[in-house]
Design an enzyme around this catalytic site. Structure first.
Site, PDB file in Angstrom:
ATOM      1  N   GLN A 131       0.792  -1.279   0.044  1.00 17.43           N
ATOM      2  CA  GLN A 131      -0.075  -0.103   0.040  1.00 17.43           C
ATOM      3  C   GLN A 131       0.687   1.372   0.205  1.00 17.43           C
ATOM      4  OE1 GLN A 131      -1.840   0.802   3.815  1.00 17.43           O
ATOM      5  NE2 GLN A 131      -3.628   1.431   3.071  1.00 17.43           N
ATOM      6  N   GLY A 132       0.519   2.003  -1.038  1.00 17.80           N
ATOM      7  CA  GLY A 132       1.623   3.276  -1.030  1.00 17.80           C
ATOM      8  C   GLY A 132       0.741   4.583  -0.732  1.00 17.80           C
ATOM      9  N   GLU A 251     -12.788  -2.876   5.287  1.00 18.51           N
ATOM     10  CA  GLU A 251     -12.570  -3.728   6.289  1.00 18.51           C
ATOM     11  C   GLU A 251     -13.664  -4.341   7.045  1.00 18.51           C
ATOM     12  OE1 GLU A 251      -9.548  -5.961   8.615  1.00 18.51           O
ATOM     13  OE2 GLU A 251     -10.604  -4.207   9.490  1.00 18.51           O
TER      14      GLU A 251
END
Lengths: 397, 379
Positions: A131-132, A251
């Site tokens: 994840q960036g 999530e």
């Protein structure tokens, strides 16, 4: 509040438990209970192999629609899977970023072509993602992103320049999704775009960050003209913030009970030591051990309350407090662990800096109240979103 | 739905001024409000079995209501009567038992007069002795911290046998010869407490509700702790709400003080504690009801009660105390309500056991050699 799952869900639990008991053996015996937070850099090849084994059994991407190889599993079933997975000592999931973040994002915002090219690799346990998001100047203030993407007309692709940081397992991953600024005129959450990039290319440099535990799970990722194909922009240019924020909502607490199962293993270890070394007879420690037990059970009922609530996707009051609650509970457990160990906590098992589980717990849990929204940010969110108090003003910088 | 009707009724009939006015009423109880509630809403019948003209429900419903009455500091004997009804569900069927349960369903005030609270709230604290006397019993001693004792129609009195081995429960009309009920002025001015003296009270055999009541007493007190926790959650929630309202109005340095992070973060911590206690409360209420239905062990109720008692007790005190701090100077005036919640939080925190005592119950189960499950933790 519902304290129990349906009979059908319990059958599903049985199926999960049985499969895990049959498969988490042999070559995978060594990774039981490994690769969790603070241990994520260990046994990577074995854990990747395990992902493929899981995929063959049909246990990856449970919540995805059947069309894309998932089971269309209910929230309850996903919770149960995570709980049984933790109970069985399933290793830290190498595929979880792809499964829980990339996949749902593409399912919601991706093009048909993107889904076809990226989802099967994630589903089969063959393509690993990182994840960036965070940058040196974009931590709590995530929208202050400086990494920029420019359109290279000659090569007909996007070119990325800048730096990401705290990128978990970038050095073990195949792809990264990146939030970068495509409109340099815009500030904050405007003018951002969401890109998908292969990591193995010129123009990307990954450097590990050594942590206070002596290990390195996080990285800095430098972009110097790294290429992203035109068709690998998710949504429209300038739409990145909406895509990224949508992703944070995916999530939905399905992993909370599984996470608590790991916490219980740690607490049981603390209790075992307290009983063995006599600290269980010290009144002040007895109070703290009881408090830890109560706190963990509170997290459980908080989660069950979340699951019993309305399923409209909006965050309920109990969901809003969850990050603040679990992270501080876990950090306190780390301190309780070393207090129960007493002077022994100071002795490291081997050179150069081979920590035991509880020493690692103690040090690494200091990160819990920082990543994923610091305590301070969490309190702002609770005050502003749950209690309706005034929002923080932005500086003029 | 039950919660909505409770909120509607209480906001109309039980604002905090009613609790303030009750400070000057006999026994600090508003019997007019109680009468209205019993007739219009019938909450007192919730824990009474259907066979005794009640609704046969349990702690899930009761805790929900007590959250709301706790939030309003309602000066009514709902908790006393509810706990008495639950205690009466733990004694063998008898004429006396049924008539007291029916009295509860009809709105009579019934309360537990079980302890002198020395050295603790359980059996060791019982200070009434029962001596067999002909066809009946002679009771002598005292009970203290009797909720709503001054307005009670019936007292449920715990007593120990002459040989100190047996705990018994008696059901007595409060006007029986030899019983003296002394209302006490309390630090929490909105809650009713009394001492009860029994001076060689002679009762018939029929007054004896239960013999061998030791383990039932412990479970009844655990039920009581869950009910108290419901009031604590309600008390904490309202203390948080009125504090957030106040800091949203108070202006200093040209802005509402609610806009300062130092204030916002305290409010967030308050909410964290309230919601944590509430999650445990829901679990404890479900567990207690499961026990009433025969689907849970008493140990599970004991654990749940200890967990929620310690958490809700600490939460209410923290929230109300922080509430005073965030109110600033007006927080320590009589005029502002936050002080009432602070006093209530203090009172409930020590009623039926302090938070640290509840934590010790948990610690003993987890850590002591002969504790259940000790093997699995063996070093």
């Amino acid at each position: 509040m519902r304290l129990e799952f349906s009979e059908e869900d319990e059958c599903f639990r049985e199926e999960v438990a049985t499969w895990l008991a049959q498969h988490l053996v042999g070559q995978f015996q060594v990774i039981r209970g490994r690769g969790g937070p603070g241990d994520e850099h260990r046994f990577v090849p074995e854990r990747k192999e395990w992902e493929r084994c899981l995929a063959e059994g049909g246990w990856t991407c449970l919540g995805w629609p059947e069309q894309w190889g998932g089971r269309g599993a209910s929230i309850e079933q996903q919770v149960i899977f995570n709980e049984e997975y933790a109970r069985a000592g399933g290793p830290g999931r190498m595929g979880h970023i792809g499964e829980t973040l990339t996949g749902p994002t593409l399912l919601a915002y991706g093009s048909e072509d993107q889904k076809q090219r990226f989802l099967p690799g994630i589903r089969k346990g063959e393509a690993f993602w990182c994840q960036g998001y965070s940058e040196p100047a974009a931590g709590s203030d995530l929208s202050n992103i400086k990494t920029r993407a420019e359109w290279d007309a000659e090569a007909a692709c996007w070119r990325l320049y800048g730096q990401k940081v705290w990128t978990s397992l970038a050095h073990e991953s195949d792809f990264i999704f990146v939030l970068a600024r495509t409109d340099p005129e815009q500030q904050g959450h405007k003018g951002l775009s969401f890109f998908l990039l292969p990591l193995a290319q010129k123009g990307i440099d990954i450097r590990p960050i050594k942590q206070l535990t002596g290990t390195a799970e996080f990285n800095e990722v430098f972009f110097d003209g790294a290429a992203c194909a035109a068709e690998d922009l998710v949504g429209e240019a300038g739409d990145g913030w909406r895509v990224a924020m949508g992703l944070l909502g995916f999530e939905r607490g399905v992993s909370t009970l599984g996470q608590q199962m790991l916490f219980q293993v740690e607490l049981d270890e603390v209790i075992r030591i307290a009983r063995a070394n006599g600290s269980a007879q010290q009144p002040a420690l007895r109070q703290r051990i009881a408090e830890a037990h109560i706190g963990l059970r509170t997290l459980r009922y908080n989660s069950l309350r979340m699951l019993s609530g309305d399923d409209d996707g909006s965050l309920s009051r109990e969901a809003m407090i969850y990050k603040l609650a679990w992270s501080n509970w876990h950090r306190n457990l780390g301190k309780l662990a070393v207090d129960v160990l007493g002077p022994e906590a100071e002795l490291v098992e081997a050179a150069p800096y081979e920590l035991n589980r509880l020493q690692s717990l103690f040090l690494f849990t200091r990160a819990d109240t920082i990543y994923g929204g610091t305590n301070q940010i969490q309190r702002n969110l609770i005050a502003e979103r749950a209690l309706g108090m005034p929002r923080e003003p932005r500086g003029d910088a | 739905m039950l919660r909505e009707s409770a909120m509607r009724f209480l906001s109309a009939h039980s604002p905090t001024v009613v609790a303030r006015n009750a400070m000057t009423l006999p026994g600090n109880v508003d019997l007019a409000l109680w009468g209205r509630m019993t007739q219009e809403l019938g909450w007192q019948a919730i824990p009474v079995p259907e066979s005794s003209e009640g609704l046969g429900l349990g702690l899930v419903e009761l805790t929900l209501l007590l959250e709301e009455t706790g939030a309003c500091l309602s000066p009514i004997p709902l908790m006393s009567s509810a706990l008495s009804a639950l205690a009466l569900r733990m004694v063998p069927d008898s004429e006396t038992q049924r008539s007291i349960l029916q009295a509860i369903a009809g709105g009579a005030v019934v309360t537990l007069a079980h302890t002198a609270a020395r050295p603790d709230w359980g059996a060791p604290g019982i200070a009434v002795s029962a001596v067999k006397r002909g066809e009946g019993w002679r009771l002598h001693g005292e009970a203290r911290f009797v909720s709503c004792g001054a307005v009670a129609d019936w007292l449920l009195v715990a007593a120990v046998s002459e040989d100190q081995r047996n705990v018994m429960l008696f059901g007595l009309p409060s006007d029986l010869a030899g019983i003296a009920v002394n209302h006490r002025v309390t630090l929490d001015q909105t809650r009713s407490m009394a001492d009860v003296q029994l001076e060689n009270v002679v009762v018939e055999e029929s007054a004896l509700l239960a013999d061998n009541w030791l383990s039932a007493l412990e479970t009844a007190l655990d039920m009581g702790r869950v009910l108290v926790a419901a009031e604590q959650v309600g008390c904490a929630q309202r203390a948080l709400d009125i504090t957030v309202d106040y800091v949203g109005e108070r202006v200093q340095f040209g802005r509402t003080i609610a806009s300062f992070q130092a204030v916002k973060h305290k409010a967030a911590d308050m909410m964290l504690k309230v919601e944590s206690a509430r999650s445990l409360l829901y679990y404890a209420a479900c567990t207690a009801d499961a026990w009433l239905r025969g689907n849970a062990r008493a140990e599970a109720v004991r654990e749940a009660a200890a967990m929620v008692a310690s958490t809700a007790g600490d939460a209410a005190f923290f929230v109300a105390g922080t509430g005073i701090q965030l109110h600033g100077g007006v927080g320590i005036t009589e005029e502002y309500d936050i002080q009432l919640y602070f006093k209530r939080a203090r009172a409930l925190e020590s009623y039926l056991g302090r938070p640290d005592e509840s934590r010790e119950v948990i610690a003993a189960a987890l850590l002591d050699v002969d504790a259940p499950g000790a093997d699995s933790h063996a070093a």
